[in-house]
Design an enzyme around this catalytic site. Structure first.
Site, PDB file in Angstrom:
ATOM      1  N   ASP A   1      20.942  99.088  50.423  1.00 36.50           N
ATOM      2  CA  ASP A   1      21.165  98.470  49.315  1.00 36.50           C
ATOM      3  C   ASP A   1      21.797  99.976  48.013  1.00 36.50           C
ATOM      4  O   ASP A   1      20.435 100.584  47.465  1.00 36.50           O
ATOM      5  CB  ASP A   1      20.092  97.753  48.096  1.00 36.50           C
ATOM      6  CG  ASP A   1      20.649  96.779  46.899  1.00 36.50           C
ATOM      7  OD1 ASP A   1      21.759  97.307  46.269  1.00 36.50           O
ATOM      8  OD2 ASP A   1      19.229  96.521  46.627  1.00 36.50           O
ATOM      9  N   GLY A   2      23.041  99.477  48.140  1.00 35.44           N
ATOM     10  CA  GLY A   2      23.015 100.964  46.678  1.00 35.44           C
ATOM     11  C   GLY A   2      24.340 101.842  47.422  1.00 35.44           C
ATOM     12  O   GLY A   2      24.150 102.539  48.461  1.00 35.44           O
ATOM     13  N   GLY A   3      25.682 101.830  47.049  1.00 36.57           N
ATOM     14  CA  GLY A   3      26.790 102.140  47.564  1.00 36.57           C
ATOM     15  C   GLY A   3      27.328 102.143  48.781  1.00 36.57           C
ATOM     16  O   GLY A   3      28.042 103.138  49.250  1.00 36.57           O
TER      17      GLY A   3
ATOM     18  N   HIS B   1      15.936  90.243  45.396  1.00 38.36           N
ATOM     19  CA  HIS B   1      15.257  91.268  45.441  1.00 38.36           C
ATOM     20  C   HIS B   1      14.778  91.942  43.622  1.00 38.36           C
ATOM     21  O   HIS B   1      14.890  91.518  43.385  1.00 38.36           O
ATOM     22  CB  HIS B   1      16.632  92.902  45.784  1.00 38.36           C
ATOM     23  CG  HIS B   1      16.199  94.253  45.800  1.00 38.36           C
ATOM     24  ND1 HIS B   1      16.798  94.916  45.004  1.00 38.36           N
ATOM     25  CD2 HIS B   1      15.551  94.753  45.663  1.00 38.36           C
ATOM     26  CE1 HIS B   1      16.710  96.196  45.612  1.00 38.36           C
ATOM     27  NE2 HIS B   1      15.316  96.164  44.951  1.00 38.36           N
TER      28      HIS B   1
ATOM     29  N   GLY C   1      27.755  95.519  46.556  1.00 34.87           N
ATOM     30  CA  GLY C   1      27.524  95.011  44.845  1.00 34.87           C
ATOM     31  C   GLY C   1      29.420  95.220  44.756  1.00 34.87           C
ATOM     32  O   GLY C   1      30.286  94.079  44.411  1.00 34.87           O
TER      33      GLY C   1
ATOM     34  N   SER D   1      26.126  91.874  46.697  1.00 39.32           N
ATOM     35  CA  SER D   1      25.186  91.486  45.476  1.00 39.32           C
ATOM     36  C   SER D   1      25.896  90.917  44.317  1.00 39.32           C
ATOM     37  O   SER D   1      26.388  91.509  43.135  1.00 39.32           O
ATOM     38  CB  SER D   1      24.712  92.966  45.063  1.00 39.32           C
ATOM     39  OG  SER D   1      24.167  92.992  43.437  1.00 39.32           O
TER      40      SER D   1
ATOM     41  N   ASP E   1      19.431  90.214  41.834  1.00 38.16           N
ATOM     42  CA  ASP E   1      18.388  91.390  41.699  1.00 38.16           C
ATOM     43  C   ASP E   1      17.860  90.860  40.697  1.00 38.16           C
ATOM     44  O   ASP E   1      18.687  90.581  39.240  1.00 38.16           O
ATOM     45  CB  ASP E   1      19.326  93.096  41.427  1.00 38.16           C
ATOM     46  CG  ASP E   1      19.804  93.247  42.600  1.00 38.16           C
ATOM     47  OD1 ASP E   1      19.113  93.836  43.804  1.00 38.16           O
ATOM     48  OD2 ASP E   1      21.223  93.064  43.247  1.00 38.16           O
TER      49      ASP E   1
ATOM     50  N   MET F   1      16.033 101.484  50.295  1.00 34.79           N
ATOM     51  CA  MET F   1      17.491 101.461  49.264  1.00 34.79           C
ATOM     52  C   MET F   1      18.231 103.328  49.085  1.00 34.79           C
ATOM     53  O   MET F   1      17.462 104.220  49.128  1.00 34.79           O
ATOM     54  CB  MET F   1      16.654 102.146  47.220  1.00 34.79           C
ATOM     55  CG  MET F   1      15.649 100.377  46.632  1.00 34.79           C
ATOM     56  SD  MET F   1      16.944  99.159  46.536  1.00 34.79           S
ATOM     57  CE  MET F   1      18.310  99.998  45.325  1.00 34.79           C
TER      58      MET F   1
ATOM     59  N   HIS G   1      22.601  88.643  47.865  1.00 35.08           N
ATOM     60  CA  HIS G   1      21.618  89.262  47.464  1.00 35.08           C
ATOM     61  C   HIS G   1      21.563  89.303  46.031  1.00 35.08           C
ATOM     62  O   HIS G   1      22.807  89.455  44.910  1.00 35.08           O
ATOM     63  CB  HIS G   1      22.115  90.806  47.832  1.00 35.08           C
ATOM     64  CG  HIS G   1      21.069  91.579  47.502  1.00 35.08           C
ATOM     65  ND1 HIS G   1      19.901  92.391  48.094  1.00 35.08           N
ATOM     66  CD2 HIS G   1      21.012  92.437  46.577  1.00 35.08           C
ATOM     67  CE1 HIS G   1      18.888  93.262  47.583  1.00 35.08           C
ATOM     68  NE2 HIS G   1      20.011  92.954  46.854  1.00 35.08           N
TER      69      HIS G   1
ATOM     70  N   MET H   1      12.677  93.937  41.609  1.00 37.77           N
ATOM     71  CA  MET H   1      12.871  95.337  40.878  1.00 37.77           C
ATOM     72  C   MET H   1      11.753  95.057  39.637  1.00 37.77           C
ATOM     73  O   MET H   1      12.284  95.460  38.731  1.00 37.77           O
ATOM     74  CB  MET H   1      14.300  95.713  40.610  1.00 37.77           C
ATOM     75  CG  MET H   1      15.056  96.564  41.803  1.00 37.77           C
ATOM     76  SD  MET H   1      16.278  97.014  41.464  1.00 37.77           S
ATOM     77  CE  MET H   1      16.999  95.247  41.963  1.00 37.77           C
TER      78      MET H   1
ATOM     79  N   GLY I   1      18.543  99.587  39.928  1.00 41.12           N
ATOM     80  CA  GLY I   1      18.282  99.665  38.696  1.00 41.12           C
ATOM     81  C   GLY I   1      20.139  98.850  37.913  1.00 41.12           C
ATOM     82  O   GLY I   1      19.789  98.220  37.097  1.00 41.12           O
ATOM     83  N   PHE I   2      21.167  99.831  38.595  1.00 42.53           N
ATOM     84  CA  PHE I   2      22.340  99.645  38.246  1.00 42.53           C
ATOM     85  C   PHE I   2      23.417  99.309  39.673  1.00 42.53           C
ATOM     86  O   PHE I   2      23.218 100.401  40.727  1.00 42.53           O
ATOM     87  CB  PHE I   2      23.076 100.798  37.689  1.00 42.53           C
ATOM     88  CG  PHE I   2      21.855 100.666  36.507  1.00 42.53           C
ATOM     89  CD1 PHE I   2      22.521  99.887  34.939  1.00 42.53           C
ATOM     90  CD2 PHE I   2      20.448 102.245  36.367  1.00 42.53           C
ATOM     91  CE1 PHE I   2      21.471 100.022  33.890  1.00 42.53           C
ATOM     92  CE2 PHE I   2      20.474 101.731  34.984  1.00 42.53           C
ATOM     93  CZ  PHE I   2      20.486 100.784  33.833  1.00 42.53           C
ATOM     94  N   GLY I   3      24.148  98.918  39.615  1.00 40.86           N
ATOM     95  CA  GLY I   3      25.419  98.587  40.410  1.00 40.86           C
ATOM     96  C   GLY I   3      26.343  99.858  40.347  1.00 40.86           C
ATOM     97  O   GLY I   3      26.023 100.665  39.305  1.00 40.86           O
ATOM     98  N   GLY I   4      26.755 100.100  41.439  1.00 37.24           N
ATOM     99  CA  GLY I   4      28.058 101.362  41.512  1.00 37.24           C
ATOM    100  C   GLY I   4      28.165 102.820  41.494  1.00 37.24           C
ATOM    101  O   GLY I   4      29.055 104.321  40.805  1.00 37.24           O
TER     102      GLY I   4
ATOM    103  N   MET J   1      15.708  92.621  37.789  1.00 37.15           N
ATOM    104  CA  MET J   1      15.117  93.171  37.185  1.00 37.15           C
ATOM    105  C   MET J   1      14.370  92.859  35.134  1.00 37.15           C
ATOM    106  O   MET J   1      15.068  92.165  34.441  1.00 37.15           O
ATOM    107  CB  MET J   1      16.277  94.513  36.771  1.00 37.15           C
ATOM    108  CG  MET J   1      16.698  94.575  38.374  1.00 37.15           C
ATOM    109  SD  MET J   1      18.207  95.796  37.313  1.00 37.15           S
ATOM    110  CE  MET J   1      19.389  95.943  38.698  1.00 37.15           C
TER     111      MET J   1
HETATM  112  C1  DX5 Z   1      20.967  98.511  42.769  1.00 41.93           C
HETATM  113  C2  DX5 Z   1      21.027  97.313  43.088  1.00 41.93           C
HETATM  114  C3  DX5 Z   1      21.960  96.764  44.365  1.00 41.93           C
HETATM  115  C4  DX5 Z   1      23.590  96.568  43.502  1.00 41.93           C
HETATM  116  C5  DX5 Z   1      24.298  97.296  44.454  1.00 41.93           C
HETATM  117  O1  DX5 Z   1      19.266  98.443  41.596  1.00 41.93           O
HETATM  118  O2  DX5 Z   1      19.686  96.583  43.881  1.00 41.93           O
HETATM  119  O3  DX5 Z   1      21.978  95.447  44.818  1.00 41.93           O
HETATM  120  O4  DX5 Z   1      24.005  95.702  43.051  1.00 41.93           O
HETATM  121  O5  DX5 Z   1      25.319  98.018  43.392  1.00 41.93           O
HETATM  122  P1  DX5 Z   1      26.627  98.934  44.288  1.00 41.93           P
HETATM  123  O6  DX5 Z   1      26.988  98.377  46.089  1.00 41.93           O
HETATM  124  O7  DX5 Z   1      28.188  98.550  43.625  1.00 41.93           O
HETATM  125  O8  DX5 Z   1      25.100 100.108  44.641  1.00 41.93           O
HETATM  126 ZN    ZN Z   2      19.258  95.032  45.897  1.00 36.85          ZN
END
Ligand code: DX5
Ligand code: ZN
Length: 216
Positions: free
Chosen positions: A173-175, A64, A195, A6, A33, A135, A31, A66, A140-143, A35
């Site tokens: 997607d996520g974590g 993706h 990501g 991502s 994102d 999901m 990927h 959002m 909304g956010f990475g990490g 938003m």
């Molecule tokens: C979150 C995004 C993800 C995000 C994942 O809303 O859709 O694609 O970048 O980030 P990580 O892998 O850091 O959880």
């Molecule tokens: Zn995503």
């Protein structure tokens, strides 16, 4: 297991080079994102940026969305070169009509579900989907931290896809990281978005190879 880095966690001042970097590092899918600051409390980039980036890699672009009203922008993302377009079942657009717009453009359609949404909501559309995006964090956010409870949805969808004799892919997607990807693999996931685990690592190639190896 296919790995889809991502770009949300990349250095945006070098967006094109970052795509080339993960492409060379062995990414299967790119990927992206999108938003709108309304569907999720964050803003990123839109179709014009993706269009400019399209030539940076030959790998499929997995867009993706959002955003609250995806039906208004399907044409723009198709023109920008999206190969897969995911939008959320929780959006304000009509799901069937939005899928039809994606199908009409010859782009692969996918539906995404937030952690609070049951997998059952995608069932009426399953036969039309190239992919379901489950999901594993609030979008909304990475990490953020991976939500292992979401694997029940993956197991449920895997069974339903098999029973219907479909080839629909399941993406999470996520974590996704070294300590969580095996859980996703065991549940039957086909594509893992990553990501932080890729862009936060000292070497993207090593990170992608390690993630893939942990699924075997
Ligand atoms: C979150 C995004 C993800 C995000 C994942 O809303 O859709 O694609 O970048 O980030 P990580 O892998 O850091 O959880
Ligand atoms: Zn995503």
């Amino acid at each position: 297991m296919l790995i889809a880095p991502s770009l949300l966690s990349c250095d945006f001042s070098r967006f094109g080079e970052e795509i080339k970097r993960v492409d060379k590092a062995g990414a299967d899918i790119i990927h992206l994102d999108v938003m709108d600051g309304h569907f999720v409390p964050n803003l990123t980039f839109g179709a014009p940026v993706i269009k400019k980036l399209r030539s940076a890699a030959d790998k499929p672009f997995d867009v993706h969305l959002m955003i609250s009203q995806p039906h208004r922008y399907i044409g723009d993302f198709a023109d920008a070169g999206a190969d897969i377009i995911s939008f959320h079942t929780e959006c304000d657009s009509d799901i069937g009509e939005t899928l039809a717009l994606i199908e009409k453009r010859g782009v692969k359609p996918a539906l995404a579900i937030k952690p609070g949404t049951p997998a059952q909501v995608v069932l009426p559309y399953l036969d039309r989907l190239y992919m379901v995006l489950v999901m594993t964090v609030e979008p909304g956010f990475g990490g953020q931290s991976f939500m292992p409870d979401m694997m029940d949805k993956v197991v449920f969808l895997r069974k339903e896809i098999a029973e219907r004799g479909l080839n629909t892919l399941i993406e999470v997607d996520g974590g996704i990281a070294k300590d969580t990807i095996a859980t996703a693999a065991k549940a039957g996931v086909d594509i893992c978005v990553a990501g932080t685990a890729v862009f936060g690592a000292p070497d993207a190639k090593t990170a992608i190879e390690e993630l893939r190896a942990l699924c075997k």
